[in-house]
Design a protein around this motif. Structure first.
Motif, PDB file in Angstrom:
ATOM      1  N   ALA A  64       0.826  -1.211   0.000  1.00 44.43           N
ATOM      2  CA  ALA A  64       0.000   0.000   0.000  1.00 44.43           C
ATOM      3  C   ALA A  64       0.861   1.263   0.000  1.00 44.43           C
ATOM      4  N   ARG A 107      -7.541  -0.877   4.009  1.00 46.58           N
ATOM      5  CA  ARG A 107      -7.333   0.213   3.056  1.00 46.58           C
ATOM      6  C   ARG A 107      -8.508   0.426   2.105  1.00 46.58           C
ATOM      7  N   LEU A 117      -6.429   1.423  -1.643  1.00 44.95           N
ATOM      8  CA  LEU A 117      -5.330   0.517  -1.991  1.00 44.95           C
ATOM      9  C   LEU A 117      -5.032   0.591  -3.486  1.00 44.95           C
TER      10      LEU A 117
END
Length: 371
Positions: A186, A227, A231
């Motif tokens: 990420a 996320r 992401l």
């Protein structure tokens, strides 16, 4: 006045040259020192293991006199230590056992002490790598730009962590390394994402046990949960390289059912057959079938990890289909499903068809994804 100012400029120029020369000499000195320490250590790891002390020390940001260490030296020490550990670490996992109250043979005791010390050095090395690499993962709102030297060192540290994961996927702290490096999928820096993707791909290709593969896939699943749409789609690229082409998610259930049927059949023959020869013949035949089933069951046990990997991957893709239909992650999820859809069992199909139908009529989904 002109001469005076010229003299001052000349003096300043000499000082700069001297600083550069001192830096060059220090780098050359430390380079030779690290090389000698590593060479001596590799020749006799059991006797020269303490050579790792100065090597790990040269990875530090500041030296004992509180002066800043050169980034080039830190990078060299980091890479050298990586090569040393790749060479001397055993393939097996070292067990933590207390032998303080046990009388051991001299050789056994020496090996125990060596492995214990080696593991401690390795732990310290990984901690230093993690500390350096973490600088790449800037928190939300942190717009500070890392200096080129610091950035380069952080990337080297991340690469070394990944290298250790690839070379020793079943050694101590492999799970810890995976927990440290997977979040870099990420990372804003594409180079960091590429390093981790490459290492995960290599681990997936070489992992025959399936343990570390399952660990990594579960960590990616957690990353997707945390996320979400933020992401980067490339974070899922490594999943496409998983060896799950031939997984039959219903096979395990079928094998267990067949085994139960064979055992019932065997009991029925024992109870019902009257003629001894006929019973013996039937028993032999059923026992052979039972042994075949047990062999299949053993194979199923080896593939159990891979089946769990497959389930987790589908959970990732299904979650993205449901929660991120308007993001760039949708294409990544659809690509994954297209590659692995042939191993989906029946319980997933109706759900998948329903989700795809919703996506086709959704305005937030692009024309390319609908195709």
């Amino acid at each position: 006045e002109g001469e005076a100012s010229g003299g001052e400029g000349s003096e300043g120029e000499i000082t700069a040259v001297q600083l550069l020369a001192a830096r060059r000499d220090r780098l050359a000195h430390d380079k030779l020192r690290i090389g000698a320490l590593c060479s001596s250590l590799l020749e006799s790891p059991e006797k020269k293991l303490k050579n790792l002390y100065p090597i790990l020390y040269l990875m530090e940001e500041r030296l004992k006199d509180d002066t800043l260490n050169l980034c080039s030296v830190r990078k060299l020490a980091t890479l050298s230590a990586c090569e040393v550990f790749r060479d001397i670490l055993p393939e097996y996992s070292i067990r933590h056992q207390d032998y303080s109250n046990v009388k051991l043979k001299k050789d056994t005791l020496a090996l125990y002490k060596y492995e214990k010390e080696l593991l401690e050095f390795y732990k310290r090395y990984l901690q230093r790598l993690e500390k350096s690499a973490t600088l790449l993962r800037q928190k939300k709102g942190d717009t500070r730009k890392l200096e080129d030297a610091t950035l380069s060192l952080s990337l080297v540290s991340l690469r070394c962590m990944c290298s250790m994961l690839v070379s020793r996927p079943h050694f101590n702290y492999a799970t810890n390394i995976a927990q440290s490096v997977v979040p870099f999928l990420a990372c804003r820096d594409q180079r960091a994402r590429d390093i981790v993707t490459e290492s995960c791909t290599q681990v997936f290709a070489e992992d025959n046990k399936g343990d570390i593969t399952l660990t990594i896939v579960r960590l990616i699943n957690q990353l997707v949960k945390r996320r979400g749409e933020r992401l980067h789609p490339s974070a899922l690229d490594c999943l496409l390289t998983l060896k799950i082409r031939d997984v039959d998610m219903d096979a395990e259930t079928d094998i267990k059912h067949k085994k139960r049927q064979d055992e019932k059949h065997k009991k029925r023959i024992v109870n019902l057959s009257k003629k001894e020869k006929k019973r013996a013949k039937k028993l032999k035949e059923v026992e052979r079938e039972l042994m075949e089933t047990q062999a299949q069951e053993s194979e199923a046990a080896r593939r159990k990890q891979l089946t769990e990997v497959t389930r987790t991957v589908f959970h990732i893709y299904f979650r993205l289909l449901k929660t991120a239909p308007g993001s760039k992650l949708l294409a990544a999820a659809l690509n994954g499903l297209a590659k692995f859809t042939h191993v989906i069992n029946l319980e997933y199909y109706s759900d998948l068809v329903g989700i795809l139908r919703q996506l086709l009529v959704s305005e937030s989904v692009g024309a390319r994804e609908k195709l």
